[in-house]
Scaffold this motif. Sequence first.
Motif, PDB file in Angstrom:
ATOM      1  N   TYR A 245       0.827  -1.209   0.000  1.00 31.25           N
ATOM      2  CA  TYR A 245       0.000   0.000   0.000  1.00 31.25           C
ATOM      3  C   TYR A 245       0.859   1.254   0.000  1.00 31.25           C
ATOM      4  N   THR A 246       1.924   1.250   0.795  1.00 31.17           N
ATOM      5  CA  THR A 246       2.780   2.442   0.842  1.00 31.17           C
ATOM      6  C   THR A 246       3.463   2.698  -0.505  1.00 31.17           C
ATOM      7  N   ILE A 247       3.738   1.623  -1.246  1.00 29.11           N
ATOM      8  CA  ILE A 247       4.366   1.779  -2.558  1.00 29.11           C
ATOM      9  C   ILE A 247       3.376   2.302  -3.592  1.00 29.11           C
ATOM     10  N   LEU A 248       2.146   1.808  -3.528  1.00 28.73           N
ATOM     11  CA  LEU A 248       1.145   2.147  -4.546  1.00 28.73           C
ATOM     12  C   LEU A 248       0.328   3.392  -4.202  1.00 28.73           C
ATOM     13  N   ARG A 249       0.362   3.808  -2.946  1.00 30.29           N
ATOM     14  CA  ARG A 249      -0.466   4.942  -2.510  1.00 30.29           C
ATOM     15  C   ARG A 249      -0.170   6.187  -3.342  1.00 30.29           C
ATOM     16  N   GLY A 250      -1.206   6.752  -3.932  1.00 25.68           N
ATOM     17  CA  GLY A 250      -1.077   7.951  -4.745  1.00 25.68           C
ATOM     18  C   GLY A 250      -0.606   7.703  -6.165  1.00 25.68           C
ATOM     19  N   LYS A 251      -0.318   6.431  -6.510  1.00 25.67           N
ATOM     20  CA  LYS A 251       0.193   6.120  -7.840  1.00 25.67           C
ATOM     21  C   LYS A 251      -0.807   5.354  -8.691  1.00 25.67           C
ATOM     22  N   VAL A 252      -1.826   4.770  -8.067  1.00 30.17           N
ATOM     23  CA  VAL A 252      -2.849   4.039  -8.814  1.00 30.17           C
ATOM     24  C   VAL A 252      -4.216   4.582  -8.427  1.00 30.17           C
ATOM     25  N   SER A 253      -5.146   4.519  -9.350  1.00 30.31           N
ATOM     26  CA  SER A 253      -6.457   5.115  -9.106  1.00 30.31           C
ATOM     27  C   SER A 253      -7.436   4.169  -8.435  1.00 30.31           C
ATOM     28  N   TRP A 254      -7.149   2.862  -8.469  1.00 23.67           N
ATOM     29  CA  TRP A 254      -8.122   1.908  -7.952  1.00 23.67           C
ATOM     30  C   TRP A 254      -8.043   1.680  -6.448  1.00 23.67           C
ATOM     31  N   LEU A 255      -7.016   2.235  -5.780  1.00 25.05           N
ATOM     32  CA  LEU A 255      -6.965   2.143  -4.341  1.00 25.05           C
ATOM     33  C   LEU A 255      -7.903   3.185  -3.727  1.00 25.05           C
ATOM     34  N   PRO A 256      -8.757   2.771  -2.778  1.00 26.44           N
ATOM     35  CA  PRO A 256      -9.665   3.750  -2.132  1.00 26.44           C
ATOM     36  C   PRO A 256      -8.897   4.852  -1.417  1.00 26.44           C
TER      37      PRO A 256
END
Length: 256
Positions: A245-256
């Motif tokens: 989550y810390t890696i993908l946070r703010g980089k993908v749109s599908w994370l709530p």
Amino acid sequence: MIEPAVVPDAEKRGYKIELLIVFSMTLGLSGLRSLVRLIDSLLQPTPLNQQSVAINVPQARADLLDLVAQLLGVLQLAAWGGIGLYLLWRTGIKLRVIGLDGTRKLADSVGALGLAAVIGIPGLGLYFAAWALGLNLAVQPSTLDDQWWMSVALVLAAAGNAWAEEVLVVGYLITRLNQLGWRQRTALLAAAVLRGSYHLYQGFGGFVGNVVMGLVFGYYWQRTRRLWPLVIAHTILDVVAFVGYTILRGKVSWLP
């Protein structure tokens, strides 16, 4: 497979009191607090899926103090698992009886990977489905600041969660319920519901998903009496969730 015998009726009261005390201090209390948090979320005018909840959060303003606080949390989780093991040991149940010995390293590792795959992918799908249906809050696995120690702290937190939950809810609780004369299926269901209860703060999806996880993990343990695969698999799942989550946070749109 070694199973502890049912204790005499004269000893059952003491075991029941022990269970009440242990879970009043640990995950049973967490379940009650989680229920209160869910009720509070339901009473808000905002729908559940428009609310968010974070799991690993900063606990101090100063970076080094935050690190110390995070490590103290891990120490507490380790102690929770230690309580369960100690109480089992005091009554003659050794590590090998619940599957925490080191005699089957390869088999335990293979089993852990299988469990992580069986739970991880469907569990992620269930979470997104529950969130889309408005039955779950948006879960943020970590809101820690981007510090040099963040990934290490998250990995240790994952291991601490896995250790405390699997030792207490599976190895300790199901063993004690068996000693009290509970049937295997009843003990398995009770442990799974307890696991779901302390995830209620995430919403109904978090509850259902963790009940299912509890049924799968508990059944695996009842069949094999190996606890290491559960601890390792749970650690893998949480590391992927926390660090991923810390890696993908703010980089993908599908994370709530």
